[in-house]
Design a protein around this motif. Structure first.
Motif, PDB file in Angstrom:
ATOM      1  N   ALA A 125     -67.573  -1.308 -48.311  1.00  0.00           N
ATOM      2  CA  ALA A 125     -66.360  -1.423 -47.501  1.00  0.00           C
ATOM      3  C   ALA A 125     -65.160  -1.455 -48.429  1.00  0.00           C
ATOM      4  N   VAL A 126     -64.054  -0.963 -47.931  1.00  0.00           N
ATOM      5  CA  VAL A 126     -62.782  -1.009 -48.659  1.00  0.00           C
ATOM      6  C   VAL A 126     -61.759  -1.680 -47.758  1.00  0.00           C
ATOM      7  N   GLY A 127     -60.997  -2.607 -48.332  1.00  0.00           N
ATOM      8  CA  GLY A 127     -59.972  -3.295 -47.570  1.00  0.00           C
ATOM      9  C   GLY A 127     -58.694  -3.415 -48.368  1.00  0.00           C
ATOM     10  N   ARG A 128     -57.655  -3.863 -47.708  1.00  0.00           N
ATOM     11  CA  ARG A 128     -56.387  -4.117 -48.389  1.00  0.00           C
ATOM     12  C   ARG A 128     -55.793  -5.409 -47.841  1.00  0.00           C
ATOM     13  N   ALA A 129     -55.031  -6.069 -48.688  1.00  0.00           N
ATOM     14  CA  ALA A 129     -54.427  -7.346 -48.314  1.00  0.00           C
ATOM     15  C   ALA A 129     -53.179  -7.564 -49.148  1.00  0.00           C
ATOM     16  N   ARG A 130     -52.336  -8.461 -48.714  1.00  0.00           N
ATOM     17  CA  ARG A 130     -51.138  -8.846 -49.458  1.00  0.00           C
ATOM     18  C   ARG A 130     -51.496  -9.989 -50.397  1.00  0.00           C
ATOM     19  N   LEU A 131     -51.188  -9.821 -51.676  1.00  0.00           N
ATOM     20  CA  LEU A 131     -51.493 -10.845 -52.670  1.00  0.00           C
ATOM     21  C   LEU A 131     -50.313 -11.798 -52.782  1.00  0.00           C
ATOM     22  N   GLU A 132     -50.507 -13.011 -52.312  1.00  0.00           N
ATOM     23  CA  GLU A 132     -49.470 -14.039 -52.382  1.00  0.00           C
ATOM     24  C   GLU A 132     -49.705 -14.884 -53.632  1.00  0.00           C
ATOM     25  N   THR A 133     -48.711 -14.956 -54.507  1.00  0.00           N
ATOM     26  CA  THR A 133     -48.861 -15.671 -55.778  1.00  0.00           C
ATOM     27  C   THR A 133     -47.774 -16.704 -55.986  1.00  0.00           C
ATOM     28  N   ALA A 188     -57.993  -5.018 -63.041  1.00  0.00           N
ATOM     29  CA  ALA A 188     -56.802  -4.186 -62.868  1.00  0.00           C
ATOM     30  C   ALA A 188     -55.578  -4.996 -63.243  1.00  0.00           C
ATOM     31  N   PHE A 189     -54.668  -4.369 -63.976  1.00  0.00           N
ATOM     32  CA  PHE A 189     -53.417  -5.020 -64.338  1.00  0.00           C
ATOM     33  C   PHE A 189     -52.395  -4.849 -63.230  1.00  0.00           C
ATOM     34  N   LEU A 190     -51.685  -5.931 -62.931  1.00  0.00           N
ATOM     35  CA  LEU A 190     -50.563  -5.871 -62.015  1.00  0.00           C
ATOM     36  C   LEU A 190     -49.311  -5.423 -62.776  1.00  0.00           C
ATOM     37  N   PRO A 191     -48.288  -4.932 -62.073  1.00  0.00           N
ATOM     38  CA  PRO A 191     -47.101  -4.424 -62.772  1.00  0.00           C
ATOM     39  C   PRO A 191     -46.459  -5.425 -63.723  1.00  0.00           C
ATOM     40  N   TYR A 201     -47.086  -1.659 -54.721  1.00  0.00           N
ATOM     41  CA  TYR A 201     -47.293  -3.092 -54.921  1.00  0.00           C
ATOM     42  C   TYR A 201     -46.005  -3.833 -55.248  1.00  0.00           C
ATOM     43  N   ALA A 202     -45.131  -3.231 -56.028  1.00  0.00           N
ATOM     44  CA  ALA A 202     -43.894  -3.909 -56.432  1.00  0.00           C
ATOM     45  C   ALA A 202     -43.046  -4.295 -55.224  1.00  0.00           C
ATOM     46  N   GLU A 203     -43.184  -3.545 -54.129  1.00  0.00           N
ATOM     47  CA  GLU A 203     -42.412  -3.845 -52.920  1.00  0.00           C
ATOM     48  C   GLU A 203     -43.181  -4.694 -51.913  1.00  0.00           C
TER      49      GLU A 203
END
Length: 381
Positions: free
Chosen positions: A129-137, A56-59, A108-110
Motif C-alpha cells: 500500500a502507498v499512502g500520504r500524510a502531513r508531517l507535523e513537526t 529520505a532527507f527533508l528539505p 513538501y516545502a509548502e
C-alpha cells in the motif's frame, strides 16, 4: 546476453571481459571510519537502527528513516537526536513485509506532505500500500496527520515476499512511480490485468496517470508503466530524466534496468539467472520481445536499493548509479551514459547494504540491513 559475474566473496577480482569490472577492495569485514581500505571515501558511523529499510532527507536536512517493524524515525540534522513519528499505519510485519519507503512530496516545502509505502494485510492475504500524510513537526512529538491510502497492489496474495514498493517522483513533480513486486508468484508479472511484477505511474493523488501505455484499458491495467519485473527494490530518476530500477533476479540474473513506457522486462519468461534449484530460464536474447537489462549480475549481489548520484562532493561520480548489495555486502557503482550502463566497481563493506541516499551536501549515506543496522556517511578520502 549474459553479463559477466561479479565475484563478491573473498577477493573481488577484475574479470577478463570486454567490459571488465574493477575491484575496489578485498574482503575486509565490516566498514569502519579508519579510511585505511583503499576506498575513495571515508566511512563514518553516525547512528544505528534495529531493522531499517529506507531513508529520505527533508528539505531542511533532517532525515526520515523507516524500520520494517513499522517505526518511522525523524533524525535532527544538527544534533543527531532522533524521535519516533506518531500516526504511522499498521503494517504486516513478517518476512520481507513491513514498513517500506518514505519520500517527501514534491511540494513538501509548502504542504509538509510525505509519501510512504508498507505491507498491508486484508482480504486475500498481504499486499503493498502507498499512502500520504502531513508531517507535523512543531513539538517534541512529530506525527503523520490525515494519513490516506492512495494506492494498493492488486491483488493481495498469500506470502510476505517481493512487495518491492519503492517510490520515485518524476522530475517535473507531476507523477508518482511505484515498483510492485511479483510476490514470488512469477506468472502474474506477464499478466497486465493485475499490478504484480510491474512499475506503475500514478498522479500524486494515486489515480492512473493520463497517457500511460494501457490507459484505455481502465481498471488497474491503466496504472501500468512497465511489466515483466520480478522484485524491483530500487527506483530512481537520473539527472537526465531517465528512469532506472534495480531488480533482484532468481539464482543470479540481478538487473539494472532502464525503465521505459510499455516495455516488458521478461520475468519469468526470460532472465540472465537460473531458477532456484538449477531450473533453466532462457537468457535475454536480441529479438525475443523483452527489454534486456542494461547490466546484470551472476552470481547474485541482491540489489536492495538504488541511487543515481547528482551531487558535487564526488564530482567524478555525477550521473552514476549506486546499488546497495544485500547478499553481496557491498556498495556497487555503475557508470551510466545516457541509456547505457558501463563498468561496475564493487566496494566490499562486509555488511548487507539496505539503502543508499544522497545527503544535502553530496555525501553518500548508507543503511545497513537488520542485524548491523548502522547509518553510515561516506565522504571523499
Amino acid at each position: 546476453m549474459k553479463s559477466a559475474p561479479l565475484a563478491l566473496a573473498g577477493l573481488v577480482a577484475a574479470l577478463a571481459t570486454a567490459c571488465a569490472d574493477t575491484a575496489a577492495s578485498g574482503a575486509l569485514g565490516p566498514a569502519t571510519g579508519e579510511g585505511d581500505r583503499g576506498f575513495p571515501f571515508v566511512v563514518e558511523e553516525v547512528d544505528q537502527f534495529d531493522e531499517p529499510w529506507a531513508m529520505a532527507f527533508l528539505p531542511e536536512g533532517d532525515l526520515l528513516i523507516t524500520e520494517r517493524s513499522g517505526t518511522l524515525h525523524l533524525r535532527d540534522a544538527d544534533t543527531g537526536e532522533r524521535v519516533e513519528v506518531g500516526g504511522t499505519p499498521a503494517v504486516a510485519d513478517s518476512g520481507q513485509s513491513g514498513l517500506g519507503d518514505v519520500l517527501p512530496g514534491p511540494s513538501y516545502a509548502e504542504d509538509k506532505m510525505v509519501y510512504l509505502s508498507w505491507a498491508e494485510a486484508g482480504d486475500g492475504g498481504v499486499g503493498a500500500a502507498v499512502g500520504r500524510a502531513r508531517l507535523e513537526t512543531g513539538d517534541d512529538e512529530p506525527s503523520l496527520e490525515d494519513l490516506e491510502v492512495i494506492w494498493r497492489q492488486t491483488p493481495k496474495t498469500d506470502g510476505d515476499g517481493h512487495l518491492s514498493h519503492r517510490l520515485a517522483f518524476s522530475p517535473d513533480g507531476e507523477h508518482l512511480f511505484v515498483s510492485s513486486g511479483d510476490k514470488q508468484l512469477g506468472d502474474p508479472a506477464q499478466d497486465t490485468s493485475n499490478t504484480l511484477g510491474t512499475i506503475v505511474r500514478l498522479t500524486l493523488d494515486g489515480d492512473p496517470a493520463p497517457g500511460n501505455p494501457m490507459a484505455d484499458a481502465g481498471g488497474v491495467t491503466a496504472e501500468i508503466w512497465s511489466w515483466g519485473h520480478r522484485n524491483p527494490l530500487g527506483l530512481e530518476f537520473a539527472p537526465d530524466g531517465t528512469l532506472w530500477s534495480s531488480e533482484m533476479g532468481p539464482e543470479g540474473g540481478d538487473e539494472l534496468n532502464l525503465v521505459e513506457a510499455g516495455s516488458n522486462y521478461g520475468w519469468p519468461e526470460a532472465s540472465n539467472g537460473s531458477d532456484y534449484g538449477g531450473g533453466e530460464i532462457p537468457d535475454h536474447d536480441e529479438g525475443d520481445g523483452y527489454a534486456a537489462p542494461a547490466r546484470s549480475w551472476t552470481p547474485s549481489i541482491s540489489p536492495g536499493s538504488l541511487l543515481i548520484y547528482s551531487g558535487d562532493l564526488f564530482a567524478d561520480w555525477q550521473g552514476d548509479a549506486f546499488l546497495g548489495a544485500l547478499s553481496g555486502e557491498a556498495l556497487v557503482r555503475v557508470g551510466l551514459d545516457g541509456e547505457s550502463a558501463g563498468d561496475a566497481e564493487v566496494y566490499d563493506l562486509g555488511e548487507r547494504i539496505r539503502a543508499v541516499e544522497e545527503g544535502p551536501d553530496g555525501a553518500i549515506w548508507l543503511l545497513e540491513d537488520e542485524g548491523a543496522g548502522r547509518l553510515l556517511r561516506l565522504t571523499p578520502s
